[in-house]
Design a protein around this motif. Structure first.
Motif, PDB file in Angstrom:
ATOM      1  N   ALA A   4      35.545-112.849  52.520  1.00  0.00           N
ATOM      2  CA  ALA A   4      34.489-113.092  51.826  1.00  0.00           C
ATOM      3  C   ALA A   4      33.339-113.048  53.336  1.00  0.00           C
ATOM      4  CB  ALA A   4      35.173-114.612  51.922  1.00  0.00           C
ATOM      5  N   ILE A   5      33.207-113.080  53.899  1.00  0.00           N
ATOM      6  CA  ILE A   5      31.825-113.261  55.037  1.00  0.00           C
ATOM      7  C   ILE A   5      31.803-111.552  55.427  1.00  0.00           C
ATOM      8  CG2 ILE A   5      31.526-113.418  57.666  1.00  0.00           C
ATOM      9  CD1 ILE A   5      31.439-116.135  56.242  1.00  0.00           C
ATOM     10  N   SER A   6      32.834-110.775  55.331  1.00  0.00           N
ATOM     11  CA  SER A   6      32.239-109.430  55.445  1.00  0.00           C
ATOM     12  C   SER A   6      31.503-108.860  54.234  1.00  0.00           C
ATOM     13  CB  SER A   6      33.698-108.994  55.738  1.00  0.00           C
ATOM     14  OG  SER A   6      34.181-108.987  56.722  1.00  0.00           O
TER      15      SER A   6
ATOM     16  N   GLN B 291      27.651-107.394  54.373  1.00  0.00           N
ATOM     17  CA  GLN B 291      27.172-106.290  53.812  1.00  0.00           C
ATOM     18  C   GLN B 291      25.651-106.290  52.837  1.00  0.00           C
ATOM     19  OE1 GLN B 291      30.900-104.138  51.884  1.00  0.00           O
ATOM     20  NE2 GLN B 291      31.901-104.195  54.036  1.00  0.00           N
ATOM     21  N   LEU B 292      25.387-107.441  51.947  1.00  0.00           N
ATOM     22  CA  LEU B 292      24.776-107.434  50.604  1.00  0.00           C
ATOM     23  C   LEU B 292      23.761-107.700  51.868  1.00  0.00           C
ATOM     24  CD1 LEU B 292      27.640-109.614  48.186  1.00  0.00           C
ATOM     25  CD2 LEU B 292      25.810-107.131  48.236  1.00  0.00           C
ATOM     26  N   LEU B 293      24.325-108.933  52.527  1.00  0.00           N
ATOM     27  CA  LEU B 293      22.939-109.204  53.349  1.00  0.00           C
ATOM     28  C   LEU B 293      22.132-107.945  53.948  1.00  0.00           C
ATOM     29  CD1 LEU B 293      23.610-112.449  56.093  1.00  0.00           C
ATOM     30  CD2 LEU B 293      22.074-112.364  54.414  1.00  0.00           C
ATOM     31  N   ASP B 294      23.150-106.373  54.173  1.00  0.00           N
ATOM     32  CA  ASP B 294      22.137-105.454  54.906  1.00  0.00           C
ATOM     33  C   ASP B 294      21.894-105.256  54.040  1.00  0.00           C
ATOM     34  OD1 ASP B 294      23.557-105.742  57.441  1.00  0.00           O
ATOM     35  OD2 ASP B 294      25.155-104.545  57.644  1.00  0.00           O
ATOM     36  N   LEU B 295      22.211-105.033  53.096  1.00  0.00           N
ATOM     37  CA  LEU B 295      21.858-104.175  51.461  1.00  0.00           C
ATOM     38  C   LEU B 295      20.380-104.948  51.090  1.00  0.00           C
ATOM     39  CD1 LEU B 295      21.699-102.337  49.471  1.00  0.00           C
ATOM     40  CD2 LEU B 295      23.122-103.757  48.213  1.00  0.00           C
ATOM     41  N   ALA B 296      20.624-106.226  51.463  1.00  0.00           N
ATOM     42  CA  ALA B 296      19.268-107.757  51.300  1.00  0.00           C
ATOM     43  C   ALA B 296      18.296-106.257  51.907  1.00  0.00           C
ATOM     44  CB  ALA B 296      19.350-108.817  50.705  1.00  0.00           C
ATOM     45  N   LEU B 297      18.768-106.492  53.640  1.00  0.00           N
ATOM     46  CA  LEU B 297      17.066-106.603  54.373  1.00  0.00           C
ATOM     47  C   LEU B 297      16.886-104.745  54.421  1.00  0.00           C
ATOM     48  CD1 LEU B 297      16.100-107.543  57.092  1.00  0.00           C
ATOM     49  CD2 LEU B 297      17.730-105.974  58.409  1.00  0.00           C
ATOM     50  N   LYS B 298      17.692-103.606  54.046  1.00  0.00           N
ATOM     51  CA  LYS B 298      17.047-102.535  53.353  1.00  0.00           C
ATOM     52  C   LYS B 298      16.646-102.281  52.538  1.00  0.00           C
ATOM     53  CE  LYS B 298      21.332-100.053  55.440  1.00  0.00           C
ATOM     54  NZ  LYS B 298      22.992 -99.364  55.487  1.00  0.00           N
ATOM     55  N   SER B 299      16.895-102.764  51.508  1.00  0.00           N
ATOM     56  CA  SER B 299      15.730-103.031  50.137  1.00  0.00           C
ATOM     57  C   SER B 299      14.965-104.235  50.033  1.00  0.00           C
ATOM     58  CB  SER B 299      17.031-102.721  49.028  1.00  0.00           C
ATOM     59  OG  SER B 299      17.251-104.330  48.830  1.00  0.00           O
ATOM     60  N   GLY B 300      14.790-104.818  50.852  1.00  0.00           N
ATOM     61  CA  GLY B 300      13.353-105.807  50.206  1.00  0.00           C
ATOM     62  C   GLY B 300      14.162-106.690  49.438  1.00  0.00           C
TER      63      GLY B 300
ATOM     64  N   HIS C 146      18.671-114.695  49.442  1.00  0.00           N
ATOM     65  CA  HIS C 146      18.698-115.905  49.679  1.00  0.00           C
ATOM     66  C   HIS C 146      20.744-115.660  48.759  1.00  0.00           C
ATOM     67  CE1 HIS C 146      18.117-120.048  47.709  1.00  0.00           C
ATOM     68  NE2 HIS C 146      18.514-119.616  46.506  1.00  0.00           N
ATOM     69  N   GLU C 147      20.988-115.686  48.332  1.00  0.00           N
ATOM     70  CA  GLU C 147      22.615-115.496  47.571  1.00  0.00           C
ATOM     71  C   GLU C 147      23.228-115.221  48.368  1.00  0.00           C
ATOM     72  OE1 GLU C 147      21.890-112.930  43.776  1.00  0.00           O
ATOM     73  OE2 GLU C 147      20.465-114.154  42.891  1.00  0.00           O
ATOM     74  N   ALA C 148      23.398-114.220  49.233  1.00  0.00           N
ATOM     75  CA  ALA C 148      24.316-114.078  49.898  1.00  0.00           C
ATOM     76  C   ALA C 148      24.250-114.859  51.219  1.00  0.00           C
ATOM     77  CB  ALA C 148      23.991-112.612  50.788  1.00  0.00           C
ATOM     78  N   ALA C 149      23.177-115.368  51.737  1.00  0.00           N
ATOM     79  CA  ALA C 149      23.361-116.174  52.615  1.00  0.00           C
ATOM     80  C   ALA C 149      23.669-117.549  52.145  1.00  0.00           C
ATOM     81  CB  ALA C 149      21.807-116.732  53.174  1.00  0.00           C
ATOM     82  N   HIS C 150      23.074-117.792  51.196  1.00  0.00           N
ATOM     83  CA  HIS C 150      24.533-119.540  50.200  1.00  0.00           C
ATOM     84  C   HIS C 150      25.506-119.177  50.401  1.00  0.00           C
ATOM     85  CE1 HIS C 150      23.906-122.702  47.323  1.00  0.00           C
ATOM     86  NE2 HIS C 150      25.087-122.254  47.011  1.00  0.00           N
TER      87      HIS C 150
ATOM     88  N   ILE D 232      33.147-112.904  62.147  1.00  0.00           N
ATOM     89  CA  ILE D 232      34.487-111.614  61.657  1.00  0.00           C
ATOM     90  C   ILE D 232      35.166-111.517  63.171  1.00  0.00           C
ATOM     91  CG2 ILE D 232      34.538-109.434  60.855  1.00  0.00           C
ATOM     92  CD1 ILE D 232      31.753-110.310  58.889  1.00  0.00           C
ATOM     93  N   ASP D 233      34.778-111.176  64.742  1.00  0.00           N
ATOM     94  CA  ASP D 233      35.116-110.874  65.784  1.00  0.00           C
ATOM     95  C   ASP D 233      36.393-111.960  65.847  1.00  0.00           C
ATOM     96  OD1 ASP D 233      34.090-107.601  65.535  1.00  0.00           O
ATOM     97  OD2 ASP D 233      32.827-108.679  67.186  1.00  0.00           O
ATOM     98  N   ARG D 234      36.028-113.128  65.507  1.00  0.00           N
ATOM     99  CA  ARG D 234      37.312-113.947  66.371  1.00  0.00           C
ATOM    100  C   ARG D 234      37.600-114.103  65.130  1.00  0.00           C
ATOM    101  NH1 ARG D 234      34.022-119.233  66.509  1.00  0.00           N
ATOM    102  NH2 ARG D 234      32.544-118.108  65.790  1.00  0.00           N
ATOM    103  N   THR D 235      37.470-114.436  64.108  1.00  0.00           N
ATOM    104  CA  THR D 235      38.666-114.408  62.739  1.00  0.00           C
ATOM    105  C   THR D 235      39.774-113.404  63.188  1.00  0.00           C
ATOM    106  OG1 THR D 235      36.749-115.339  61.722  1.00  0.00           O
ATOM    107  CG2 THR D 235      39.013-114.646  60.397  1.00  0.00           C
ATOM    108  N   SER D 236      38.968-111.523  63.079  1.00  0.00           N
ATOM    109  CA  SER D 236      39.647-110.691  63.752  1.00  0.00           C
ATOM    110  C   SER D 236      40.605-110.957  64.965  1.00  0.00           C
ATOM    111  CB  SER D 236      39.118-109.495  63.558  1.00  0.00           C
ATOM    112  OG  SER D 236      38.553-109.179  62.459  1.00  0.00           O
ATOM    113  N   MET D 237      40.450-111.769  65.486  1.00  0.00           N
ATOM    114  CA  MET D 237      41.298-112.022  66.557  1.00  0.00           C
ATOM    115  C   MET D 237      42.181-112.533  66.301  1.00  0.00           C
ATOM    116  SD  MET D 237      38.750-112.367  70.161  1.00  0.00           S
ATOM    117  CE  MET D 237      38.632-113.327  70.523  1.00  0.00           C
ATOM    118  N   LEU D 238      42.212-113.986  65.732  1.00  0.00           N
ATOM    119  CA  LEU D 238      43.227-115.502  65.214  1.00  0.00           C
ATOM    120  C   LEU D 238      43.966-114.507  64.585  1.00  0.00           C
ATOM    121  CD1 LEU D 238      40.772-117.849  64.379  1.00  0.00           C
ATOM    122  CD2 LEU D 238      42.795-117.584  66.191  1.00  0.00           C
ATOM    123  N   VAL D 239      43.789-113.105  63.598  1.00  0.00           N
ATOM    124  CA  VAL D 239      44.494-113.347  62.409  1.00  0.00           C
ATOM    125  C   VAL D 239      45.345-112.166  62.910  1.00  0.00           C
ATOM    126  CG1 VAL D 239      45.005-110.922  61.120  1.00  0.00           C
ATOM    127  CG2 VAL D 239      43.142-112.815  60.393  1.00  0.00           C
ATOM    128  N   GLU D 240      44.873-111.127  63.959  1.00  0.00           N
ATOM    129  CA  GLU D 240      45.529-110.463  65.128  1.00  0.00           C
ATOM    130  C   GLU D 240      46.756-110.904  66.099  1.00  0.00           C
ATOM    131  OE1 GLU D 240      46.005-106.552  64.295  1.00  0.00           O
ATOM    132  OE2 GLU D 240      44.405-107.343  62.910  1.00  0.00           O
TER     133      GLU D 240
END
Length: 111
Positions: free
Chosen positions: A10-12, A16-25, A31-35, A83-91
């Protein structure tokens, strides 16, 4: 383990949506992704990331300006760290499987 996997995904997705929002303005998308990401962070007690996301969420839905861009960059860094910390826990959980074919809770058996 299933909760960690779902949270990480979900965080990943929101990252990605925040990145898209930043690129597209697209401030509404930011707002929605941050929420959604802030809600997930608050549910698991991730206050730092949740606070950074709340700033974006509370900024409204007009055009992205330089101040909001900086806030998105900061929130993005907090999410990547999460995400990195969560990935370490999963691994770590996967490496604790003792038998070949062991599955994590929620994996296999149609779950």
């Amino acid at each position: 383990m299933g909760v960690l996997l779902a949270f990480r995904q979900a965080i990943s997705d929101e990252l990605q949506l925040l990145d898209l929002a930043l690129k597209s303005g697209d401030r509404r998308l930011a707002h929605e992704a941050a929420h959604r990401a802030a809600m997930a962070c608050h549910l698991v007690g991730e206050k730092r990331a949740g606070r950074r996301l709340a700033v974006i969420e509370n900024a409204g839905t007009q055009a992205i300006d330089p101040v909001l861009t900086q806030q998105i960059v900061r929130a993005r860094a907090a999410l990547v760290e999460l995400i990195d910390r969560t990935s370490m826990l999963v691994e770590s959980g996967k490496s604790q499987a003792t038998e070949p074919g062991d599955t994590l809770p929620g994996e296999g058996h149609g779950k």
